[in-house]
Motif scaffolding. Structure first.
Motif, PDB file in Angstrom:
ATOM      1  N   PHE A 141       0.809  -1.218   0.000  1.00 27.32           N
ATOM      2  CA  PHE A 141       0.000   0.000   0.000  1.00 27.32           C
ATOM      3  C   PHE A 141       0.844   1.270   0.000  1.00 27.32           C
ATOM      4  O   PHE A 141       0.296   2.375  -0.081  1.00 27.32           O
ATOM      5  CB  PHE A 141      -0.948   0.005   1.213  1.00 27.32           C
ATOM      6  N   LEU A 142       2.183   1.143   0.097  1.00 24.35           N
ATOM      7  CA  LEU A 142       3.029   2.336   0.090  1.00 24.35           C
ATOM      8  C   LEU A 142       3.077   2.992  -1.283  1.00 24.35           C
ATOM      9  O   LEU A 142       3.355   4.189  -1.390  1.00 24.35           O
ATOM     10  CB  LEU A 142       4.443   1.973   0.549  1.00 24.35           C
ATOM     11  N   SER A 143       2.853   2.226  -2.352  1.00 23.70           N
ATOM     12  CA  SER A 143       2.802   2.811  -3.698  1.00 23.70           C
ATOM     13  C   SER A 143       1.388   3.297  -3.999  1.00 23.70           C
ATOM     14  O   SER A 143       0.431   2.978  -3.286  1.00 23.70           O
ATOM     15  CB  SER A 143       3.245   1.779  -4.737  1.00 23.70           C
ATOM     16  N   ASP A 144       1.265   4.073  -5.048  1.00 24.33           N
ATOM     17  CA  ASP A 144      -0.026   4.658  -5.422  1.00 24.33           C
ATOM     18  C   ASP A 144      -0.826   3.635  -6.222  1.00 24.33           C
ATOM     19  O   ASP A 144      -0.662   3.509  -7.441  1.00 24.33           O
ATOM     20  CB  ASP A 144       0.180   5.934  -6.242  1.00 24.33           C
ATOM     21  N   SER A 145      -1.671   2.889  -5.550  1.00 21.92           N
ATOM     22  CA  SER A 145      -2.471   1.856  -6.208  1.00 21.92           C
ATOM     23  C   SER A 145      -3.396   2.472  -7.242  1.00 21.92           C
ATOM     24  O   SER A 145      -4.036   3.500  -6.998  1.00 21.92           O
ATOM     25  CB  SER A 145      -3.294   1.084  -5.172  1.00 21.92           C
ATOM     26  N   TYR A 146      -3.477   1.816  -8.399  1.00 18.80           N
ATOM     27  CA  TYR A 146      -4.315   2.315  -9.489  1.00 18.80           C
ATOM     28  C   TYR A 146      -5.338   1.265  -9.944  1.00 18.80           C
ATOM     29  O   TYR A 146      -6.499   1.579 -10.171  1.00 18.80           O
ATOM     30  CB  TYR A 146      -3.440   2.747 -10.661  1.00 18.80           C
ATOM     31  N   ILE A 147      -4.909   0.022 -10.095  1.00 15.79           N
ATOM     32  CA  ILE A 147      -5.803  -1.079 -10.472  1.00 15.79           C
ATOM     33  C   ILE A 147      -5.534  -2.235  -9.512  1.00 15.79           C
ATOM     34  O   ILE A 147      -4.379  -2.607  -9.297  1.00 15.79           O
ATOM     35  CB  ILE A 147      -5.584  -1.541 -11.930  1.00 15.79           C
TER      36      ILE A 147
END
Length: 475
Positions: free
Chosen positions: A463-469
């Motif tokens: 969840f540290l990255s910017d989830s997109y799909i």
């Protein structure tokens, strides 16, 4: 008793001179090629160099650029047309002293310029790399395969294979990774008979099969043919020069594949990803939200749930340090975003709408709307917090008859960094691709696939990255 005439007899040689073996202008099939004069099992096999072989690219003659009746040289790896006396493969065998060739369609191996067929079990690994095949039993054991090694002894994870980026096509790579890890779609592509299938399905299936092949010569794959087919079939909507929206590509590919493989109005795409929801709509008369008409309820299918992020704050940081800037980014829970579809949340934009999910599919695709419409550079950096397993979608969405349905995360496509700040290399291309895929292998192992780079990660880091799909699998 008559004596048998030897093969090198003068009369036999004269007869062979009249044998027509020219296939300089062969038709689409290999039937025009001359039948081999003999079957020999071990001639010139010591010259085969597997490290030079790469079958990921288009079947096209390296001299004439023809795509008909293509043979691959098993010594240098180049592609040539035909094998008759006036063909490019024939001249290559004489000029370069390379003698072993394989037909990429029939997988029959020949020695040129003598034009005889070679039948040897030691070549089966090459044939398997060209066209990997899977049985129903193989498919059931794919998730247990784990690690494998290429020709150089380098380890790779079966199914989590790096994909070469063709210009700015990281958005295509992450969608291929996504489809390759949705189990029903993956199994369908692995066991599908590719004869007379549309080119998009055939080329996508070939990439997925090579990703899940445990005896590869190289630990990476080039999806060149599949990328070219997507660009051509979409008529320029998805190109090579600019990064496009991966969610738009995913929706386009799902609908296109459904139209190509459907039977009796359904397909593996709809059976896996299609759900249903009810939309209750009312008109608004004035600012007091007085209702004019009765509520109109319509039932509509969906392939993905779009999740609206809260607006980005106007002032997010007061320091120029990147760490301080990241610390001020707002956060929101996935359960909060899913309240849009629980039937109680009201949306007002000239109309009052209530969304209620009535049927949950076996796989749920969630789309976090981070970018403004038609502008991939305006990004909402809000962090979405979520667990990776046992998310109670049935309870959160108040789905009747599915209150106990829980889902586990299998794919998380993220946008990394800001596109306007991406480094540019000497060729004018972004050195770092903006999209990355986190995929689950087995029950609990996670891998970060960033084009060619594949590395293990802890589930707590997703969840540290910017989830997109996100793709969720029903338990």
């Amino acid at each position: 008793m008559p004596r048998k005439r030897p093969v090198d007899d003068e009369t036999g040689s004269e007869a062979l001179k009249h044998l027509k073996i020219d296939d300089a202008s062969p038709p689409a099939s290999d039937l025009s090629d001359t039948e081999p004069t003999e079957h020999i099992s071990d001639a010139f096999l010591d010259t085969v160099c597997r490290s030079n072989l790469d079958f990921d690219f288009e079947e096209q003659c390296s001299v004439s650029l023809s795509t008909t009746n293509i043979y691959a040289c098993l010594v240098c790896g180049k592609y040539f047309q035909g094998r008759g006396q006036q063909t490019h493969a024939y001249f290559h065998s004489i000029n370069d002293n390379h003698h072993v060739f394989i037909n990429l369609k029939t997988q029959r191996v020949y020695v040129l310029p003598d034009n005889y067929e070679v039948m040897d079990k030691s070549l089966n690994d090459i044939k398997d790399v060209i066209q990997p095949t899977f049985t129903a039993h193989d498919v059931t054991r794919l998730d247990e395969t784990g690690h494998a090694h290429d020709l150089m002894g380098r380890p790779y994870v079966v199914g989590c294979v790096g994909l070469n980026r063709v210009k700015r096509t990281s958005y295509i790579n992450v969608i291929i990774q996504t489809l390759a890890h949705i189990r029903p779609i993956r199994n369908f592509l692995l066991t599908l008979n590719l004869d007379e299938r549309p080119p998009l399905v055939r080329k996508l299936a070939m990439v997925v099969r090579r990703m899940w092949h445990a005896r590869r010569f190289k630990a990476h794959i080039s999806p060149h043919e599949c990328v070219q087919e997507i660009v051509g079939l979409s008529k320029g909507r998805f190109g090579l020069d600019d990064e496009a929206d991966p969610f738009e590509l995913l929706v386009w590919m799902l609908n296109t594949m459904h139209g190509m493989v459907r039977k009796k109005k359904t397909s593996v795409v709809y059976e896996t990803l299609r759900g249903e929801m009810q939309v209750a709509t009312q008109k608004v008369r004035d600012a007091s939200h007085d209702m004019v008409d009765e509520t109109t309820v319509t039932t509509m299918p969906f392939l993905a749930l779009s999740l609206e992020l809260p607006p980005t704050p106007l002032f997010t940081h007061t320091s120029n340090d990147d760490e301080d800037e990241r610390a001020d980014i707002p956060q929101v829970a996935l359960t909060t975003l899913l309240q849009r579809y629980d039937g109680t949340t009201v949306e007002t934009n000239g109309l009052v709408r209530h969304y209620t999910v009535t049927n949950l599919p076996s796989y749920i695709v969630c789309h976090v709307k981070r970018f403004s419409k038609h502008n991939m550079r305006e990004k909402n950096p809000t962090v979405v917090n979520f667990p990776v397993c046992n998310v109670p979608f049935g309870e959160l969405l108040h789905v009747r008859g599915a209150q106990s349905a829980t889902y586990d995360l299998v794919v998380n496509v993220c946008h990394v960094g800001r596109q306007e700040k991406s480094a540019v290399d000497g060729a004018g291309l972004e050195s770092e691709s903006p999209f990355v895929a986190y995929v689950r292998q087995g029950e609990s192992s996670w891998f970060r696939v960033h084009d060619l780079r594949v590395e293990p990660v802890m589930p707590q880091m997703l969840f540290l990255s910017d989830s997109y799909i996100q793709v969720w699998q029903r338990n």
